[in-house]
Scaffold this motif. Structure first.
Motif, PDB file in Angstrom:
ATOM      1  N   LYS A   1     -97.462   0.856 -20.053  1.00 13.28           N
ATOM      2  CA  LYS A   1     -97.474   1.806 -18.942  1.00 13.28           C
ATOM      3  C   LYS A   1     -96.680   3.063 -19.312  1.00 13.28           C
ATOM      4  O   LYS A   1     -97.138   4.185 -19.079  1.00 13.28           O
ATOM      5  CB  LYS A   1     -96.907   1.163 -17.683  1.00 13.28           C
ATOM      6  CG  LYS A   1     -97.027   2.033 -16.456  1.00 13.28           C
ATOM      7  CD  LYS A   1     -96.595   1.282 -15.212  1.00 13.28           C
ATOM      8  CE  LYS A   1     -96.861   2.099 -13.973  1.00 13.28           C
ATOM      9  NZ  LYS A   1     -96.631   1.316 -12.749  1.00 13.28           N
ATOM     10  N   ASP A   2     -95.494   2.889 -19.907  1.00 11.68           N
ATOM     11  CA  ASP A   2     -94.685   4.044 -20.328  1.00 11.68           C
ATOM     12  C   ASP A   2     -95.392   4.851 -21.404  1.00 11.68           C
ATOM     13  O   ASP A   2     -95.342   6.075 -21.398  1.00 11.68           O
ATOM     14  CB  ASP A   2     -93.311   3.593 -20.836  1.00 11.68           C
ATOM     15  CG  ASP A   2     -92.409   3.106 -19.709  1.00 11.68           C
ATOM     16  OD1 ASP A   2     -92.658   3.462 -18.544  1.00 11.68           O
ATOM     17  OD2 ASP A   2     -91.456   2.354 -20.010  1.00 11.68           O
TER      18      ASP A   2
ATOM     19  N   GLN B   1     -98.018   6.985 -19.694  1.00 15.86           N
ATOM     20  CA  GLN B   1     -97.394   8.101 -18.971  1.00 15.86           C
ATOM     21  C   GLN B   1     -96.890   9.179 -19.928  1.00 15.86           C
ATOM     22  O   GLN B   1     -97.085  10.370 -19.683  1.00 15.86           O
ATOM     23  CB  GLN B   1     -96.261   7.587 -18.074  1.00 15.86           C
ATOM     24  CG  GLN B   1     -96.794   6.794 -16.899  1.00 15.86           C
ATOM     25  CD  GLN B   1     -95.707   6.100 -16.101  1.00 15.86           C
ATOM     26  OE1 GLN B   1     -94.602   5.874 -16.566  1.00 15.86           O
ATOM     27  NE2 GLN B   1     -96.049   5.741 -14.869  1.00 15.86           N
ATOM     28  N   ARG B   2     -96.245   8.771 -21.029  1.00 12.44           N
ATOM     29  CA  ARG B   2     -95.757   9.743 -22.022  1.00 12.44           C
ATOM     30  C   ARG B   2     -96.910  10.511 -22.647  1.00 12.44           C
ATOM     31  O   ARG B   2     -96.863  11.729 -22.772  1.00 12.44           O
ATOM     32  CB  ARG B   2     -94.963   9.036 -23.135  1.00 12.44           C
ATOM     33  CG  ARG B   2     -93.552   8.680 -22.788  1.00 12.44           C
ATOM     34  CD  ARG B   2     -92.741   8.253 -24.011  1.00 12.44           C
ATOM     35  NE  ARG B   2     -93.421   7.342 -24.909  1.00 12.44           N
ATOM     36  CZ  ARG B   2     -93.438   6.019 -24.788  1.00 12.44           C
ATOM     37  NH1 ARG B   2     -92.792   5.431 -23.811  1.00 12.44           N
ATOM     38  NH2 ARG B   2     -94.071   5.264 -25.673  1.00 12.44           N
TER      39      ARG B   2
ATOM     40  N   GLU C   1     -94.514  -2.257 -22.480  1.00 10.53           N
ATOM     41  CA  GLU C   1     -94.299  -0.857 -22.863  1.00 10.53           C
ATOM     42  C   GLU C   1     -95.549   0.016 -22.706  1.00 10.53           C
ATOM     43  O   GLU C   1     -95.484   1.232 -22.869  1.00 10.53           O
ATOM     44  CB  GLU C   1     -93.802  -0.777 -24.311  1.00 10.53           C
ATOM     45  CG  GLU C   1     -92.431  -1.383 -24.511  1.00 10.53           C
ATOM     46  CD  GLU C   1     -91.975  -1.362 -25.962  1.00 10.53           C
ATOM     47  OE1 GLU C   1     -92.546  -0.590 -26.773  1.00 10.53           O
ATOM     48  OE2 GLU C   1     -91.046  -2.118 -26.280  1.00 10.53           O
TER      49      GLU C   1
END
Length: 167
Positions: free
Chosen positions: A157-158, A161-162, A155
């Motif tokens: 990487k997400d 990005q968020r 989780e």
């Protein structure tokens, strides 16, 4: 000295949990020297015994949750490792991985990603060196952020990005 149950970054092995701090009863090992018993968090099946005073391998505390969030926020300002000479760039990548410094891992990730995009635009494939070090840097960075932020490695990487899209 770190504490039993804590997390450290142990050289290129990556994030490890300190299972114990002991003087092991092993032939050839001095009984008056303390050792960390380490369990790598993302390389199962291995157990590492290393002297507490080991100076050959980088051993440092895993960043805190606050430090991790600040590092992610800094990603856009961290510069790439621009080096035209392939051999010199590979050497710099290798040194950055061995440094155990998350900012240097980010430099590798950014450099490799941008080089891959440039090569793709030219109709070329990414180089093996860029792919290998991109994967290694990403693996080390995501492992440490995973522990620091208390989330599964998949989780991270997400999360990055968020967080960056909110800036």
């Amino acid at each position: 000295m770190f504490e039993k149950g804590g997390y450290i970054v142990y050289g290129t092995t990556g994030v490890c949990e300190i299972e114990d701090i002991t003087s092991p009863n092993i032939a050839g090992v001095s009984g008056d020297r303390l050792y960390y018993v380490l369990n790598p968090c993302f390389k199962k099946g291995n157990r590492i015994f290393t002297p507490v005073d080991n100076e050959k391998v980088v051993i440092r505390a895993v960043m805190t949750e606050e430090e991790a969030a600040l590092l992610v926020d800094e990603i856009p300002t961290i510069e790439e490792l621009w080096e035209k000479d392939d051999k010199v760039r590979e050497l710099r990548y290798k040194e950055a991985i061995r440094s155990c410094n998350p900012r240097e891992w980010i430099q590798i990730i950014k450099t490799s990603y941008l080089r891959q995009q440039q090569r793709k635009a030219q109709g070329k494939k990414a180089t093996t060196v860029d792919e290998r070090y991109f994967k290694a840097a990403e693996d080390h960075l995501y492992a440490e952020l995973s522990i620091a932020l208390g989330m599964p490695k998949e989780e991270v990487k997400d999360y990055i990005q968020r967080r960056l899209s909110k800036k």
